[in-house]
Design a protein around this motif. Sequence first.
Motif, PDB file in Angstrom:
ATOM      1  N   LYS A  87      36.917 -75.187   1.346  1.00  0.00           N
ATOM      2  CA  LYS A  87      37.523 -74.948   2.660  1.00  0.00           C
ATOM      3  C   LYS A  87      37.462 -73.461   3.002  1.00  0.00           C
ATOM      4  O   LYS A  87      37.122 -73.083   4.123  1.00  0.00           O
ATOM      5  CB  LYS A  87      38.979 -75.429   2.662  1.00  0.00           C
ATOM      6  CG  LYS A  87      39.685 -75.205   3.981  1.00  0.00           C
ATOM      7  CD  LYS A  87      41.112 -75.708   3.939  1.00  0.00           C
ATOM      8  CE  LYS A  87      41.755 -75.439   5.295  1.00  0.00           C
ATOM      9  NZ  LYS A  87      43.170 -75.695   5.310  1.00  0.00           N
ATOM     10  N   TYR A  88      37.764 -72.613   2.034  1.00  0.00           N
ATOM     11  CA  TYR A  88      37.724 -71.174   2.272  1.00  0.00           C
ATOM     12  C   TYR A  88      36.312 -70.721   2.642  1.00  0.00           C
ATOM     13  O   TYR A  88      36.129 -69.955   3.589  1.00  0.00           O
ATOM     14  CB  TYR A  88      38.222 -70.409   1.041  1.00  0.00           C
ATOM     15  CG  TYR A  88      38.250 -68.924   1.291  1.00  0.00           C
ATOM     16  CD1 TYR A  88      39.309 -68.340   1.973  1.00  0.00           C
ATOM     17  CD2 TYR A  88      37.198 -68.105   0.885  1.00  0.00           C
ATOM     18  CE1 TYR A  88      39.330 -66.981   2.242  1.00  0.00           C
ATOM     19  CE2 TYR A  88      37.209 -66.752   1.145  1.00  0.00           C
ATOM     20  CZ  TYR A  88      38.275 -66.197   1.820  1.00  0.00           C
ATOM     21  OH  TYR A  88      38.284 -64.848   2.102  1.00  0.00           O
ATOM     22  N   ALA A  90      33.929 -72.540   3.966  1.00  0.00           N
ATOM     23  CA  ALA A  90      33.595 -73.093   5.284  1.00  0.00           C
ATOM     24  C   ALA A  90      34.256 -72.301   6.412  1.00  0.00           C
ATOM     25  O   ALA A  90      33.646 -72.078   7.464  1.00  0.00           O
ATOM     26  CB  ALA A  90      34.015 -74.556   5.357  1.00  0.00           C
ATOM     27  N   GLU A  91      35.490 -71.871   6.204  1.00  0.00           N
ATOM     28  CA  GLU A  91      36.229 -71.142   7.242  1.00  0.00           C
ATOM     29  C   GLU A  91      35.885 -69.657   7.297  1.00  0.00           C
ATOM     30  O   GLU A  91      36.263 -68.965   8.238  1.00  0.00           O
ATOM     31  CB  GLU A  91      37.732 -71.307   7.018  1.00  0.00           C
ATOM     32  CG  GLU A  91      38.220 -72.725   7.265  1.00  0.00           C
ATOM     33  CD  GLU A  91      39.694 -72.914   6.953  1.00  0.00           C
ATOM     34  OE1 GLU A  91      40.336 -71.997   6.394  1.00  0.00           O
ATOM     35  OE2 GLU A  91      40.213 -74.009   7.272  1.00  0.00           O
ATOM     36  N   ASN A  92      35.194 -69.161   6.287  1.00  0.00           N
ATOM     37  CA  ASN A  92      34.838 -67.744   6.215  1.00  0.00           C
ATOM     38  C   ASN A  92      33.350 -67.603   5.890  1.00  0.00           C
ATOM     39  O   ASN A  92      32.991 -67.240   4.765  1.00  0.00           O
ATOM     40  CB  ASN A  92      35.686 -67.051   5.141  1.00  0.00           C
ATOM     41  CG  ASN A  92      37.158 -67.110   5.467  1.00  0.00           C
ATOM     42  OD1 ASN A  92      37.657 -66.316   6.243  1.00  0.00           O
ATOM     43  ND2 ASN A  92      37.858 -68.078   4.896  1.00  0.00           N
ATOM     44  N   ARG A 110      44.092 -67.912  -1.099  1.00  0.00           N
ATOM     45  CA  ARG A 110      44.522 -68.408   0.208  1.00  0.00           C
ATOM     46  C   ARG A 110      45.312 -69.695   0.062  1.00  0.00           C
ATOM     47  O   ARG A 110      46.345 -69.893   0.703  1.00  0.00           O
ATOM     48  CB  ARG A 110      43.287 -68.642   1.081  1.00  0.00           C
ATOM     49  CG  ARG A 110      43.532 -69.300   2.420  1.00  0.00           C
ATOM     50  CD  ARG A 110      44.156 -68.403   3.485  1.00  0.00           C
ATOM     51  NE  ARG A 110      43.438 -67.198   3.731  1.00  0.00           N
ATOM     52  CZ  ARG A 110      42.430 -67.029   4.572  1.00  0.00           C
ATOM     53  NH1 ARG A 110      41.989 -68.056   5.267  1.00  0.00           N
ATOM     54  NH2 ARG A 110      41.860 -65.861   4.721  1.00  0.00           N
TER      55      ARG A 110
END
Length: 118
Positions: A87-88, A90-92, A110
């Motif tokens: 997730k990290y 993908a979001e960054n 995070r």
Amino acid sequence: MLRALLCAAAFALPVSAFAFTASDLNRLCMKTDVASRAACAAYVEGAADGVFNTIDAIGGTTGPRVGQYFCLPPDARSAQLTDAVRKYIAENPNVAGYNASTAVSLGLGRAFPCKSGS
């Protein structure tokens, strides 16, 4: 002959390990075969252990205890760690070229931040 192959492998491994990026890790973790899923989980867990223990040993500068960048709950499951890292990433998208272990540390930080008094 065998000695020469072992020496060549020893020199090749550090180069390939250094080049494993967050993008490479994410691609590995996206695969659905059992071996890839196990390799993804093993990498994330191993990197988390390595990062935590290294920072703790050298006396880092953040967290409720010196050296803690993330605080995993005792009941954390492998899938939770992997999902948090993916997730990290993908979001960054800017971390795609980072070393994969750095992305693991940032993603877990995070998802599982340390709280005062932890």
